[in-house]
Design a protein around this motif. Structure first.
Motif, PDB file in Angstrom:
ATOM      1  N   LEU A   1     -11.130 -13.453  -4.124  1.00  0.00           N
ATOM      2  CA  LEU A   1     -12.329 -12.615  -4.065  1.00  0.00           C
ATOM      3  C   LEU A   1     -13.609 -13.449  -4.107  1.00  0.00           C
ATOM      4  CD1 LEU A   1     -11.414  -9.632  -6.444  1.00  0.00           C
ATOM      5  CD2 LEU A   1     -11.094  -9.824  -3.975  1.00  0.00           C
ATOM      6  N   GLY A   2     -13.480 -14.728  -3.858  1.00  0.00           N
ATOM      7  CA  GLY A   2     -14.642 -15.614  -3.915  1.00  0.00           C
ATOM      8  C   GLY A   2     -15.529 -15.512  -2.684  1.00  0.00           C
ATOM      9  N   PRO A   3     -16.509 -16.445  -2.568  1.00  0.00           N
ATOM     10  CA  PRO A   3     -17.495 -16.362  -1.480  1.00  0.00           C
ATOM     11  C   PRO A   3     -17.143 -17.180  -0.238  1.00  0.00           C
ATOM     12  CG  PRO A   3     -18.206 -17.980  -3.082  1.00  0.00           C
ATOM     13  CD  PRO A   3     -16.883 -17.444  -3.579  1.00  0.00           C
TER      14      PRO A   3
ATOM     15  N   ASP B   1     -11.320 -16.949   1.131  1.00  0.00           N
ATOM     16  CA  ASP B   1     -11.114 -15.861   0.173  1.00  0.00           C
ATOM     17  C   ASP B   1     -10.876 -14.576   0.956  1.00  0.00           C
ATOM     18  OD1 ASP B   1     -11.427 -17.140  -2.434  1.00  0.00           O
ATOM     19  OD2 ASP B   1     -13.491 -17.504  -1.809  1.00  0.00           O
TER      20      ASP B   1
ATOM     21  N   ARG C   1      -9.575  -9.214   0.210  1.00  0.00           N
ATOM     22  CA  ARG C   1     -10.135  -7.929   0.667  1.00  0.00           C
ATOM     23  C   ARG C   1      -9.663  -7.608   2.077  1.00  0.00           C
ATOM     24  NH1 ARG C   1     -14.805 -10.297  -2.512  1.00  0.00           N
ATOM     25  NH2 ARG C   1     -14.537 -11.934  -0.969  1.00  0.00           N
TER      26      ARG C   1
ATOM     27  N   ASN D   1     -22.659 -15.916  -0.941  1.00  0.00           N
ATOM     28  CA  ASN D   1     -22.236 -15.019  -2.007  1.00  0.00           C
ATOM     29  C   ASN D   1     -22.255 -13.553  -1.578  1.00  0.00           C
ATOM     30  OD1 ASN D   1     -23.350 -17.472  -3.900  1.00  0.00           O
ATOM     31  ND2 ASN D   1     -21.740 -16.283  -4.902  1.00  0.00           N
TER      32      ASN D   1
ATOM     33  N   GLN E   1     -19.038 -11.675  -1.552  1.00  0.00           N
ATOM     34  CA  GLN E   1     -18.463 -11.130  -2.773  1.00  0.00           C
ATOM     35  C   GLN E   1     -18.873  -9.686  -3.025  1.00  0.00           C
ATOM     36  OE1 GLN E   1     -19.706 -14.724  -5.148  1.00  0.00           O
ATOM     37  NE2 GLN E   1     -17.640 -14.479  -5.978  1.00  0.00           N
TER      38      GLN E   1
ATOM     39  N   ALA F   1     -18.068 -12.052  -8.743  1.00  0.00           N
ATOM     40  CA  ALA F   1     -17.251 -11.180  -7.895  1.00  0.00           C
ATOM     41  C   ALA F   1     -16.750  -9.964  -8.655  1.00  0.00           C
ATOM     42  CB  ALA F   1     -16.075 -11.956  -7.323  1.00  0.00           C
TER      43      ALA F   1
ATOM     44  N   PRO G   1     -10.579 -11.057  -9.648  1.00  0.00           N
ATOM     45  CA  PRO G   1     -10.893 -12.466  -9.350  1.00  0.00           C
ATOM     46  C   PRO G   1      -9.812 -13.384  -9.907  1.00  0.00           C
ATOM     47  CG  PRO G   1     -12.760 -11.330 -10.389  1.00  0.00           C
ATOM     48  CD  PRO G   1     -11.575 -10.435 -10.533  1.00  0.00           C
TER      49      PRO G   1
END
Length: 452
Positions: free
Chosen positions: A81-83, A87, A90, A126, A129, A146, A167
């Motif tokens: 779920l990072g930037p 990631d 999702r 970011n 996120q 996040a 996260p």
């Protein structure tokens, strides 16, 4: 409807965990998040049926979730779920559910405010996120940037499937477990769901011996209520009691008593899992209770025993000090091991270990002394003293002495760890009994034996 209580489960809930991240497929990162998730599930009476680990790949994430949801209606996903571009949790969930992913502007505004409050410029990356899977509820992350997400879907279970996205940063995960998952489970669990548990720790008995001795406990209370976790020189038994809340404590006490009957004073700790006392701390507690002290003389363990004894806060009350005598010259000079003993029996021998223990006790002015000498490997062994041969001795008041010769299996680190573990157990047995002959030890017959 607003204000209505969420429906309670009418049957046991089954859950699966998916850990996402290329780093988890390597050798330098452990998936500890799954352990934290598992503990919350167990506490709330949710059955964990499977775990999986996948890399950062949209298709692989979607396929793994598709397989997991066939067996569980609650899917917990951690990581991704990072930037950054890799990631992709999702996107993987959205692909599985046939939904879109878009930036939640309200969430992005919250993230921006958080950065401004810290006086920091927010990188544009970011913004990723703040992306939300269509239909998801955003779960605020008080420990990081996040947010988590909770998604409800009608398929494939008759009760539908709920997805929690967390996260991968452990402290952020723990915050969301406390703020989002645990309350959600508590509100939906059946009355009386969950269980009480206790951990019992056992020193220096082989796993097979423990298993054999507690066979009747399994038969009486059920295999599912007793878990066995083995580590070098130590077994941890986790006992669980479910059912009606008022009946759990008595049942747990009955289980504990049965295990004590089976294992006797090999048990050195009983209590909560999270507050468990390490073995060296338990031995130190015995010394402190008696107002007595110990000193050590180490050869093959290279100071590991002293390190373990001083790892516990307050150890200055029971640990005086010690000697690291790798060479024969220092064994003679610092500990007073007779030259004749070293010549006739060698450095790795019962007489030398006993002399080392007595020397440490006398020269440090302690109540007890421990001596360890052996061949930790991988080289240095011989036909008469193969790698893994270790002599351990304890010297105590009134000329009490204990000796144990072991043939420990494994690599150098394992031999050293087991040597210190058995040394601590020998001291503990002497403290409990007031004397320490080797034949009083449950693992000392035959004398040249180590754990499997």
């Amino acid at each position: 409807m607003h204000g209505c209580k969420p429906p309670r489960y009418t049957a046991p809930v089954k859950a699966s965990i998916l850990a996402v991240g290329d780093e988890l497929l390597g050798t330098d990162r452990l998936d500890t998040n799954s352990l934290a998730l598992t503990e919350v599930l167990r506490r709330r009476g949710v059955e964990l049926v499977s775990k999986a680990v996948v890399g950062d790949d949209v298709v692989v994430i979607a396929e793994a979730l598709d397989a997991l949801r066939e067996r569980a209606e609650l899917l917990l996903v951690t990581g991704g779920l990072g930037p950054t571009r890799d990631d992709l949790t999702r996107e993987g969930v959205a692909r599985l559910l046939g939904r879109s992913v878009a930036v939640d502007e309200a969430e992005w505004d919250r993230i921006e405010r958080g950065f401004r409050k810290l006086g920091r410029r927010i990188p544009r990356v970011n913004r990723k996120q703040a992306e939300r899977v269509e239909g998801a509820e955003m779960l605020p992350n008080r420990a990081g940037v996040a947010p988590g997400q909770r998604i409800e879907d009608a398929a494939p279970s008759p009760r539908g499937t709920t997805y929690f996205l967390f996260p991968g940063v452990p402290r952020e995960l723990h915050a969301l477990l406390e703020d989002a998952l645990d309350p959600w489970l508590a509100a939906r669990a059946e009355d009386g769901a969950g269980f009480d548990q206790v951990e019992m720790r056992v020193a220096c008995l082989p796993e097979s011996v423990v298993e054999e001795r507690i066979a009747q406990v399994y038969e009486h209370f059920g295999d599912g209520n007793v878990s066995v976790l083995a580590r070098p020189g130590e077994i941890r038994l986790r006992l669980r009691a479910g059912g009606a809340v008022e009946g759990r404590a008595p049942r747990l006490a009955e289980m504990e008593a049965a295990v004590r009957d089976a294992l006797g004073d090999a048990v050195f700790y009983v209590g909560p899992i999270e507050d468990g006392v390490e073995f060296e701390g338990a031995v130190g507690g015995l010394l402190a209770a008696r107002g007595e002290t110990v000193a050590v003389a180490e050869s093959c363990t290279g100071g590991l025993l002293g390190q373990r004894l001083t790892a516990t806060a307050g150890s200055s009350a029971w640990f005086v000090g010690g000697y690291l005598t790798y060479s024969n010259r220092l064994k003679k000079r610092l500990l007073g091991v007779p030259r004749e003993t070293l010549v006739e029996y060698g450095a790795v021998s019962k007489p030398t270990a006993l002399a080392m223990a007595a020397g440490a006790r006398e020269r440090c002015g302690s109540d007890y002394g421990i001596g360890i000498t052996g061949v930790a490997g991988p080289g240095g062994g011989s036909e008469s003293r193969p790698v893994g041969t270790v002599h351990i001795a304890v010297a105590g008041p009134a000329d009490s002495r204990s000796h144990f010769e072991a043939r420990f299996p494994g690599d150098r680190a394992r031999v050293r760890q087991l040597s210190t573990q058995f040394a601590l157990e020998m001291l503990r047995r002497m403290l409990l009994s007031g004397e320490g002959p080797a034949d009083a030890l449950p693992w000392a017959a035959p004398s040249r034996m180590g754990p499997p």
